[in-house]
Write a protein that holds these residues in place. Sequence first.
Motif, PDB file in Angstrom:
ATOM      1  N   UNK A 286       0.804  -1.220   0.000  1.00 37.92           N
ATOM      2  CA  UNK A 286       0.000   0.000   0.000  1.00 37.92           C
ATOM      3  C   UNK A 286       0.842   1.278   0.000  1.00 37.92           C
ATOM      4  N   UNK A 287       1.958   1.357   0.734  1.00 41.31           N
ATOM      5  CA  UNK A 287       2.737   2.608   0.700  1.00 41.31           C
ATOM      6  C   UNK A 287       3.310   2.948  -0.676  1.00 41.31           C
ATOM      7  N   UNK A 288       3.459   1.953  -1.534  1.00 43.74           N
ATOM      8  CA  UNK A 288       4.070   2.201  -2.843  1.00 43.74           C
ATOM      9  C   UNK A 288       3.049   2.239  -3.982  1.00 43.74           C
ATOM     10  N   UNK A 289       1.786   1.937  -3.700  1.00 42.58           N
ATOM     11  CA  UNK A 289       0.796   1.778  -4.773  1.00 42.58           C
ATOM     12  C   UNK A 289       0.560   3.087  -5.525  1.00 42.58           C
ATOM     13  N   UNK A 290       0.432   4.193  -4.813  1.00 41.33           N
ATOM     14  CA  UNK A 290       0.174   5.470  -5.472  1.00 41.33           C
ATOM     15  C   UNK A 290       1.321   5.860  -6.390  1.00 41.33           C
ATOM     16  N   UNK A 291       2.564   5.625  -5.936  1.00 36.35           N
ATOM     17  CA  UNK A 291       3.732   5.959  -6.754  1.00 36.35           C
ATOM     18  C   UNK A 291       3.768   5.118  -8.027  1.00 36.35           C
ATOM     19  N   UNK A 292       3.474   3.842  -7.880  1.00 36.23           N
ATOM     20  CA  UNK A 292       3.473   2.962  -9.050  1.00 36.23           C
ATOM     21  C   UNK A 292       2.383   3.377 -10.034  1.00 36.23           C
ATOM     22  N   UNK A 293       1.191   3.743  -9.510  1.00 42.55           N
ATOM     23  CA  UNK A 293       0.111   4.166 -10.383  1.00 42.55           C
ATOM     24  C   UNK A 293       0.464   5.440 -11.135  1.00 42.55           C
ATOM     25  N   UNK A 294       1.135   6.372 -10.456  1.00 38.61           N
ATOM     26  CA  UNK A 294       1.550   7.610 -11.118  1.00 38.61           C
ATOM     27  C   UNK A 294       2.563   7.334 -12.218  1.00 38.61           C
ATOM     28  N   UNK A 295       3.519   6.460 -11.932  1.00 38.32           N
ATOM     29  CA  UNK A 295       4.512   6.087 -12.952  1.00 38.32           C
ATOM     30  C   UNK A 295       3.840   5.412 -14.137  1.00 38.32           C
ATOM     31  N   UNK A 296       2.832   4.584 -13.858  1.00 39.35           N
ATOM     32  CA  UNK A 296       2.129   3.884 -14.929  1.00 39.35           C
ATOM     33  C   UNK A 296       1.338   4.867 -15.790  1.00 39.35           C
TER      34      UNK A 296
ATOM     35  N   UNK B 249      -9.031   5.195  -6.747  1.00 35.56           N
ATOM     36  CA  UNK B 249      -9.940   4.192  -7.294  1.00 35.56           C
ATOM     37  C   UNK B 249     -10.650   4.726  -8.537  1.00 35.56           C
ATOM     38  N   UNK B 250     -10.991   6.015  -8.526  1.00 36.33           N
ATOM     39  CA  UNK B 250     -11.654   6.592  -9.693  1.00 36.33           C
ATOM     40  C   UNK B 250     -10.758   6.518 -10.928  1.00 36.33           C
ATOM     41  N   UNK B 251      -9.469   6.783 -10.731  1.00 35.99           N
ATOM     42  CA  UNK B 251      -8.521   6.674 -11.840  1.00 35.99           C
ATOM     43  C   UNK B 251      -8.411   5.243 -12.331  1.00 35.99           C
TER      44      UNK B 251
END
Length: 983
Positions: free
Chosen positions: A225-235, A315-317
Motif C-alpha cells: 500500500x505505501x508504494x501503490x500510489x507511486x506505481x500508479x503515477x509512474x504507470x 480508485x476513480x482513476x
Amino acid sequence: MQLMPARAFILTSLLLISSFSGIMDKYQEQPHLLDRHLEWMMTLLLDIVRDNGSPPPLVHLAFKFLYIITKVRGYKVFLPLFPHEVRDLQPVLDMLVDQNPKDPETWETRYMLLLWLSMICLIPFDLARFDGSISEEGHTRVPTMDRILTVAKVTVVFSEYCLSPYVLFIVRPDVKQKRMADFLDWTLSMISKSSFQSMEGTVVMNGMLQALAQLFKHAKREDCLPYAATVLECLDNCKLSESNQMVLRKLGMKLVQRLGLTFVKPKVAKWRYQRGCRSLAANLQAQGSVVQSQMTTVAANEADDEEEYDIPGEIENVVEQLLVGLKDKDTIVRWSAAKGIGRITGRLPKELADDVIGSLLDCFSFQETDNAWHGGCLALAELGRRGLLLPSRISDVVPVILRALTYDEKRGACSVGSNVRDAACYVCWAFARAYDPAELIPFINQISSALIIAAVFDRDVNCRRAASGTFPHGIDILTAADYFAVGNRVNCYLTISVYIAGFPQYTQPMIDHLVNMKINHWDSVIRELSTKALHNLTPRASEYMANVVLPRLLPLSVGTDLHTRHGAILACAEITHALCKLAEENNRSITHYFDEKSLEGLKQIHEELSNLLFFFAVCTLIEKLSLSKMPFRGDPVIAEVLMNYYLKEAGLVRLDELVTMYVSELQNPEEMVRCGFSRALGALPRFLLKGRLQFLLCFCLKCSILSYCKQIMCCVAQQSAEKIDKFRAHAGSVFLTLLHFDHPPIPHIPHREELERVFPRSEKETLNWNAASEAFPRITQLLALPAYQYSVLLGLSVSVGGLTETTLRYSAQSLFDYMKKIQNDSSALEGFCETLLRVFEDNLRNDRVSVPLLTMLDQMLANGCFDIFTAELPVVREKRNCLCDLMNVPKPQLVSKVRKSNRLQRGVRETAMTNCSHTSTEYLCAPAVVLHWFGNTSMCTRRNFLTPNYTIQRVAGDWLELFQCCCLKTFQACSMTSYSDKT
C-alpha cells in the motif's frame, strides 16, 4: 575415452532432441500420464548436471531434455520435484551466474536453472545464515541475498520466464524488509527510462510490468500500500494505452487492477446477490422461501454491522482506466479489463458499484465500436457471475444483451460482430447460473427466443454453438440442435429451424428475425438461405405469412436498397410457392391466401430492374410462380422480362451475333471457357435458338469427342482408386454406368473390350465399391491398360500411402499382386517405372500425392517389386540420377571420391560399413544424396529439417527411407553375386 567430434555431437544432439520431442509431444493432450515417470527422468538428467566431469555441451543437452518435459507437463507440476535442500543453493546459484544471458543457444539451461533456484529460495531459513564471514582473506564476499537479486534483475530485464516464483523470493520476510523498496525503485526507474517505441525498451518494460504485477498479486496489502500510489503515477506517465504492443497494454491492465485491489480493503461485498446457500445439504432440505428469508435476514444483519471506510481517490482513476481498457482493439486486453472491473466492483460500496454499472452500460451505444460492445459484454458477464449485478438492474441490461445477440456491422467486404454475439451468449450463460429463476421470469421469453435465433440463424458456427444453452424446452431442442448439428449452417436453416418452429413460442420470433435481419443481410448466401428457411417455415404459420409477412415484403421488393430488394424478391418467391403448395394439399383456392393486392404486387416486382442480381432473383420468382400455378396465364409479364434481359445482355450486338460469339468460344483452348460457353448455349431460351439448332448440333459434333471420352474415363478411374470410400463408391458407380450405358452406347471409350472383361455387365449392380477388398483387386487390373495406367496409379498412390488400415492393406496387396505378374515382362515393368516417375514429377510440390507416393515406393521396395533391377547397375544408376534431378540434389559419388575432410559423410560411411559386411561402393553413398544436402546447409535449415510437421523434412525423410531400402536391396544382391570391389 575418445571424445566425439563437435560436429558429430551437434548432429547427434539434434537427432536425439527431435526424437525425444516427438515422443513427448504425444502426451500433449493427456500430460498427466507422465506424472509417474517425472521423478526418475528428472533424477537421471540432474545426475548429469551435478557431475563435475560432464562437459558443458552435455549439461546443456540435459537441460534441453528437462525443458521439453516441462513444456509438456507444465512448470507448476514439475517445479516441486526439483531438489530443494540447503546444499543445492550455492551450486545452482554459481551455475546460473556463469550463464551468458545473451546466448540464444542456452536459453533452456537458464530457464531450468531459474526454476530450480526459485524452488530452493523457498527454504525457511534466513539467507544471512549462508553468508558466513563476509570479509575473508582480503576481499569482500557478496551476500547470497544480493546475488539472487542480481540474477532476478537480469531475469526481469531480459523478460525471462518464471517471474512468479522470483516474486515469492522478494516477498520473503527477510528480503522484503531489506530489499523490497530498493527493488521497486529500480523497477520504476527502468520503466521511466524505457520507451515502447524501440524493441529493447519494449522488452525491458515487458519484464518490469510482469514483475510489478506479480509482486502486487503475491505480496501482502499492507506491504504494497505505501508504494501503490507511486506505481500508479509512474504507470500513468508511461501512457501504455498508446502503445502498439498488445502485451504491454495487457500487462498495464493487469497491473492497474492489482493496484486497485491494493487501494481497497479485501472484503467481499455484503450487498451482492446470492443464490441459495453455500451448503448443498441446506439447499436440498430447506424450502425456497425459507432459504430466501434466511438470506435476507443475514444480509440485513451484515449490512448493519458493515463498517464504513473511505474509498481512496485513486480508485476513480483505476476504474476509468479499466473502462477505457474495455474498448481496446485486442481481445486479451478487454478480457483483462473486464476481470478487473468485476474484482474491484466486488469491494466497493453499493452506491459506487451502481455508478460503475451505469458507466459500463454507456459502452452499448451505436456510436461505439464493436470492441466496446465486446468488452462491455465481458464485463457484464463478470459482474453477473459474481452476483454484483443486482436484480433491479436486469431490466436495464436485458435490452442491451438482446441487441448484442444480433450485433453485425459490415466493414468493407466482411463484417464484424461475431465476438460481440459470442460474448452476449456468455452473458446469458452467466445470468442463468447466477440468478434465481424467479428473477428472470419477466425476461425469459425474450432471452430464450434470442438464444434460439442465434443458435439456428447466426452466420458463425462458434456463435451458434455458444447460443445452444438453457431455455424452455431445452432438452428437446438440444437433442435436435446439439453441438455437432449446429455446425452445419444449411442444416440449421432448413431442418433444425423447422423442428424448433414446432414450439409455438418460437415460431413468430424466428420468422420476424428472418424478415427483419436476414433477408437484407450483406452476405448473399445468408439471404438465399433465409428465403428457403421462410419457405420451410410457412406451413408452421401460414396465416401469419400470408397476412403479415408477404404484405410487408412486397414494398421491399421494389425498394432502392440492393440487398433488401434482392432478399425480398427471393422471399416473396419462396413464400408464394409454399403457400400455393399448402393450398393444394388442403384443397383450397389460391385466393384463400392471396388477395388481389398481393397478386398485383407480385406482378409489379419486375419493373425497373437495373442490376444483374435482380434478374437472377426475378427468374427465380418466375420459376416459383410457374410451379405455384398462379393465375397469370396469358399475362405478358414473363415474356417481357425475358426479352428485356436478353436485349440488355446483347447490348448493341445483334442476337444472332451473340449466338455466333458463344459458338466461336467453343474452340477456345481454355477448358473452363469452353465449359462456360457450352452451358450458356444450353441455357439460351428457345426463341434465340430457333433456326440455328441444326447448325449448333453439327458444330458440337465436330469437337474432339474421342479426347473428351478418354479424359472423362481416366479421371473417373482415378477417383475409383482413391482412399475415401464414399468418393470411390460414387466414382466406381459412374464408371460402370458410362461403360455399360446403352441408350445410346457411349463411343470412343478406350479399351472397351478389356474393361468389359474386368467389369462384366452382370456385376454392375452387385460390385461393392465401398469395400476395399472388392474394389482394389478390380481397379488395379487397369494398370495393364496404357490409357488408364497413369490415372489409376495416381489414385493408388494416395490409397497405398494413406493411413486408413483397411484401404492400405487391400490396395497395397492388389498392387503387389499386379507387380508380381509383370516381374518377367521387362517392357511392362519398364513402362510402369516410367509412369511412376512421371506421376512423381508432375506432383512433386503436391504434398497430398508426393508424400503418400514415397510411402508407397518404400513398401514396394520392401516387398521386392524392383528386385529385377538390382542386377542391372546401369538401369539402377539411371533411375537414381533421375530421382536426384527431381529432388534437385547432387548426384552421389563413389566413396573414394568423397572428400576426406567431410567428417559427417565419413561418419555415415563408417557406420554403414560397420553394419554391412558386403557393400557396393556405388550404393553405399545412396543415403548421401540427402545427407550431402544436410551436411552442407545452414544450422537453421538443418533445424527445420528435423522439425516435425515440416514439409521438406517429411519429403526428404521419406526419400531417405527409400534410399535406405535401395541400399539394403543392393547389399543383399552383393552378398549373392561375385562383385570383387568390396569395401
